[in-house]
Design a protein around this motif. Structure first.
Motif, PDB file in Angstrom:
ATOM      1  N   UNK A 154       0.799  -1.230   0.000  1.00  0.00           N
ATOM      2  CA  UNK A 154       0.000   0.000   0.000  1.00  0.00           C
ATOM      3  C   UNK A 154       0.831   1.279   0.000  1.00  0.00           C
ATOM      4  N   UNK A 155       2.141   1.167  -0.019  1.00  0.00           N
ATOM      5  CA  UNK A 155       2.997   2.345   0.186  1.00  0.00           C
ATOM      6  C   UNK A 155       2.747   3.460  -0.821  1.00  0.00           C
ATOM      7  N   UNK A 156       2.875   3.172  -2.104  1.00  0.00           N
ATOM      8  CA  UNK A 156       2.848   4.253  -3.093  1.00  0.00           C
ATOM      9  C   UNK A 156       1.472   4.911  -3.170  1.00  0.00           C
ATOM     10  N   UNK A 157       0.415   4.138  -3.050  1.00  0.00           N
ATOM     11  CA  UNK A 157      -0.919   4.726  -3.153  1.00  0.00           C
ATOM     12  C   UNK A 157      -1.302   5.529  -1.913  1.00  0.00           C
ATOM     13  N   UNK A 158      -0.858   5.126  -0.721  1.00  0.00           N
ATOM     14  CA  UNK A 158      -1.306   5.777   0.517  1.00  0.00           C
ATOM     15  C   UNK A 158      -0.187   6.487   1.267  1.00  0.00           C
ATOM     16  N   UNK A 159       1.063   6.185   0.976  1.00  0.00           N
ATOM     17  CA  UNK A 159       2.240   6.703   1.699  1.00  0.00           C
ATOM     18  C   UNK A 159       1.956   6.756   3.206  1.00  0.00           C
ATOM     19  N   UNK A 160       2.017   7.940   3.821  1.00  0.00           N
ATOM     20  CA  UNK A 160       1.856   8.005   5.281  1.00  0.00           C
ATOM     21  C   UNK A 160       0.398   8.173   5.724  1.00  0.00           C
ATOM     22  N   UNK A 175       1.662  -0.764   4.716  1.00  0.00           N
ATOM     23  CA  UNK A 175       2.982  -0.202   4.962  1.00  0.00           C
ATOM     24  C   UNK A 175       2.981   0.815   6.108  1.00  0.00           C
ATOM     25  N   UNK A 176       4.081   1.505   6.255  1.00  0.00           N
ATOM     26  CA  UNK A 176       4.397   2.372   7.390  1.00  0.00           C
ATOM     27  C   UNK A 176       3.315   3.419   7.661  1.00  0.00           C
ATOM     28  N   UNK A 177       3.052   3.605   8.935  1.00  0.00           N
ATOM     29  CA  UNK A 177       2.154   4.608   9.513  1.00  0.00           C
ATOM     30  C   UNK A 177       0.727   4.104   9.716  1.00  0.00           C
ATOM     31  N   UNK A 178       0.554   2.792   9.759  1.00  0.00           N
ATOM     32  CA  UNK A 178      -0.708   2.227  10.224  1.00  0.00           C
ATOM     33  C   UNK A 178      -0.774   2.296  11.755  1.00  0.00           C
ATOM     34  N   UNK A 179       0.401   2.390  12.383  1.00  0.00           N
ATOM     35  CA  UNK A 179       0.528   2.256  13.833  1.00  0.00           C
ATOM     36  C   UNK A 179       0.343   3.598  14.537  1.00  0.00           C
ATOM     37  N   UNK A 201       9.058   0.715  -9.767  1.00  0.00           N
ATOM     38  CA  UNK A 201       9.880   1.473  -8.834  1.00  0.00           C
ATOM     39  C   UNK A 201       9.119   1.823  -7.568  1.00  0.00           C
ATOM     40  N   UNK A 202       9.876   2.084  -6.510  1.00  0.00           N
ATOM     41  CA  UNK A 202       9.282   2.306  -5.193  1.00  0.00           C
ATOM     42  C   UNK A 202       9.250   3.752  -4.742  1.00  0.00           C
ATOM     43  N   UNK A 203       9.489   4.708  -5.638  1.00  0.00           N
ATOM     44  CA  UNK A 203       9.475   6.124  -5.257  1.00  0.00           C
ATOM     45  C   UNK A 203       8.075   6.698  -5.500  1.00  0.00           C
ATOM     46  N   UNK A 204       7.363   6.976  -4.429  1.00  0.00           N
ATOM     47  CA  UNK A 204       5.977   7.419  -4.591  1.00  0.00           C
ATOM     48  C   UNK A 204       5.877   8.742  -5.343  1.00  0.00           C
ATOM     49  N   UNK A 237       2.282   0.819  -6.796  1.00  0.00           N
ATOM     50  CA  UNK A 237       1.481   1.767  -7.554  1.00  0.00           C
ATOM     51  C   UNK A 237       0.350   0.991  -8.224  1.00  0.00           C
ATOM     52  N   UNK A 238      -0.846   1.551  -8.178  1.00  0.00           N
ATOM     53  CA  UNK A 238      -2.006   0.897  -8.786  1.00  0.00           C
ATOM     54  C   UNK A 238      -1.907   1.024 -10.300  1.00  0.00           C
ATOM     55  N   UNK A 239      -1.687  -0.067 -11.030  1.00  0.00           N
ATOM     56  CA  UNK A 239      -1.501   0.064 -12.486  1.00  0.00           C
ATOM     57  C   UNK A 239      -2.738   0.594 -13.193  1.00  0.00           C
ATOM     58  N   UNK A 240      -3.922   0.325 -12.644  1.00  0.00           N
ATOM     59  CA  UNK A 240      -5.138   0.841 -13.276  1.00  0.00           C
ATOM     60  C   UNK A 240      -5.248   2.361 -13.150  1.00  0.00           C
ATOM     61  N   UNK A 241      -4.507   2.948 -12.191  1.00  0.00           N
ATOM     62  CA  UNK A 241      -4.548   4.403 -12.013  1.00  0.00           C
ATOM     63  C   UNK A 241      -3.583   5.111 -12.938  1.00  0.00           C
ATOM     64  N   UNK A 242      -2.405   4.522 -13.168  1.00  0.00           N
ATOM     65  CA  UNK A 242      -1.346   5.238 -13.881  1.00  0.00           C
ATOM     66  C   UNK A 242      -1.191   4.805 -15.333  1.00  0.00           C
ATOM     67  N   UNK A 243      -1.894   3.737 -15.745  1.00  0.00           N
ATOM     68  CA  UNK A 243      -1.748   3.233 -17.106  1.00  0.00           C
ATOM     69  C   UNK A 243      -3.038   3.408 -17.891  1.00  0.00           C
ATOM     70  N   UNK A 244      -2.880   3.583 -19.193  1.00  0.00           N
ATOM     71  CA  UNK A 244      -4.062   3.554 -20.047  1.00  0.00           C
ATOM     72  C   UNK A 244      -4.488   2.097 -20.232  1.00  0.00           C
TER      73      UNK A 244
END
Length: 515
Positions: free
Chosen positions: A132-138, A165-169, A363-366, A397-404
């Motif tokens: 969930x990192x790239x879509x939600x980050x913190x 990922x990070x910041x659920x806590x 890639x993992x860079x949001x 990253x959600x491919x349905x969001x960023x791809x045609x």
């Protein structure tokens, strides 16, 4: 009683002269794309894991092996390898009948890090993973996590492992769901299970210094301390400054185990993504309950993953042969980093880490996915195709969001291609648990002495499947080096022992089967 960390003292040194035509691999996964080592290379592994896995091991394609139980530093220059060890004897071996890179690996694996016979959870291999990192980050929260999971299924991708990922806590060290973002975490996880997902939570060995749990743990002596002040050591990491749990202290180990068990028992959490733990966070001067090297502090954090078949680590030390998932360090959304996947994941294999994940697709860079105009859709597709033939594939990253529609359909086709080769991947994974052999293999590993040591854009799945993914932007033809024998792709048989040029469309993943 607290002890000062072990000093950085050289205990043994050795110098080897390179044999004619000899090439070496080993040590640092992050530098896999630089191997075999050039004529000039040096690194020090003391408190330095380069953000990924390391191993005190060097292997030669002439069958030679260098190992130490302690961190090493080494330099290759002017036809020699100079090695120094911090605390243990340097062991050099050139066993009888050991003439190849495979021979060297098999000797080292059996002697220094034998396979445990155990596997991570099979779902990590059989279905894609979703982080969930790239879509939600913190902003990890119940509603958006459920939305992400539902859209995975609605968009025709199979349910698999979902990593929150990070910041659920509530705080670092206070491993409870944040009540402002999760109104009913048990219901959320039950819902994810009903959709077909297994659920993993991000976790780390840090504790926020301004939290109530910090004060409780400090009173028990569960932190690594500074040498002079005897106060908890505060380290700076990518999310600020935190205290660090001392896993040389049995009390701290029990406390951390209790946190994990509580999450499993209370919410039915299935496993954990263990992040951080890098050896560079444990540099001297520090005091810990027992005297260990910075690298051993990393190793002690790894012990927790052995209790959970659903696990993931990015930073590890000397855990070859164990059923831990080893993820490559974060990759950027660029073609240069895509080209590092094959040599780095292949290096993981010959360091004893066969259960590996090539980071996140695209890639993992949001930040690369905020402005959709900056997203390279071709890169996402080619990244998915590389992942598809590796032990694991992980979306974030959600491919349905960023791809045609066209590019997204090609990504889904890559998942289908993976399904075709899944029996091969699973067979190799199961064998790796027994014999330690890599799943993803260098060409030199399977075809020694044929000049393939510098090939970094092909890989073998076992002995009979050659994968030549497209790793460059915009190309329509691809050169493929075929070893001797007959190889089949797209219903056509090619005679090996030469380099061929093939037409590659965007949909193509060149996968050749030996006939």
């Amino acid at each position: 009683m607290l002890h000062k960390g072990l000093a950085q003292t050289i205990s043994d040194t050795t110098t080897l002269t390179l044999l004619p035509g000899e090439h070496w691999w080993g040590g640092v996964v992050r530098d896999g794309h630089l191997m075999p080592f050039d004529s000039a290379y040096s690194i020090d592994l003391w408190a330095n894991n380069q953000g990924n896995q390391i191993q005190p091991l060097l292997l030669s394609d002439k069958g030679r092996v260098i190992w130490s139980e302690s961190p090493i530093k080494y330099a290759i220059a002017s036809g020699t390898i100079k090695v120094a060890s911090y605390g243990s004897e340097i062991k050099f071996a050139h066993p009888d009948r050991s003439r190849t890179l495979k021979d060297a690996f098999q000797y080292a694996s059996q002697k220094y890090f034998p396979a445990s016979g155990k596997l991570p959870h099979q779902l990590l291999f059989t279905k894609p993973q979703y982080n969930t990192w790239i879509e939600l980050t913190y902003n990890q929260n119940q509603n958006d996590i459920l939305t992400y999971a539902n859209k995975i299924v609605e968009n025709g991708l199979p349910a698999g492992v979902l990593m929150i990922d990070d910041n659920w806590q509530e705080n670092y060290g206070k491993w409870q769901f944040h009540p402002g973002r999760f109104h009913d975490p048990k219901l959320m996880i039950d819902s994810l299970h009903q959709l077909g997902f297994k659920v993993m939570l991000w976790i780390c060995p840090f504790v926020s210094a301004d939290s109530d749990i910090y004060r409780a743990l400090e009173s028990k002596g569960y932190f690594i301390n500074e040498v002079d002040t005897k106060l908890p050591l505060i380290v700076r990491w990518w999310n600020g400054a935190s205290a660090v749990l001392d896993f040389t202290n049995p009390g701290a180990v029990r406390w951390f185990q209790e946190q994990l068990r509580s999450l499993s028992d209370t919410y039915n959490v299935d496993g954990f993504k263990f992040d951080a733990g890098d050896s560079y966070f444990y540099k001297d001067p520090l005091k810990s309950f027992k005297e260990v090297t910075p690298n051993e502090h990393t190793l002690l954090f790894q012990q927790f993953g052995l209790d959970y078949p659903l696990n993931e680590y990015r930073a590890t030390w000397k855990m070859g042969g164990q059923p831990l998932v080893q993820r490559l360090h974060d990759k950027g959304h660029n073609w240069n980093d895509l080209q590092k996947l094959v040599p780095q994941i292949a290096l993981q294999g010959i360091l004893g880490y066969p259960f590996n994940c090539p980071d996140m697709i695209g890639g993992g860079e949001y930040g690369s996915f905020i402005n959709l105009d900056a997203v390279d859709q071709e890169l996402v597709v080619r990244s998915a195709q590389v992942h598809a033939l590796m032990p694991m594939m992980q979306f974030s990253v959600a491919p349905w969001r960023v791809l045609d529609d066209r590019h997204f359909e090609i990504v889904k086709k890559a998942v289908e291609v993976r399904d075709q080769y899944l029996p091969v991947i699973l067979d190799l994974v199961e064998k790796a648990a027994q014999n330690g052999e890599p799943v993803v293999r260098l060409m030199e590993y399977e075809f020694p002495g044929q000049g393939y040591h510098q090939i970094k854009d092909h890989f073998m799945l076992g002995r009979d499947i050659l994968v030549a993914p497209v790793l460059q932007q915009g190309i329509t033809t691809r050169a493929v080096v075929l070893p001797k024998g007959n190889w089949e792709w797209k219903g056509k048989t090619y005679k090996g022992g030469k380099t061929i040029n093939i037409q590659v469309d965007l949909e193509d993943i060149p996968v050749f089967s030996r006939k």
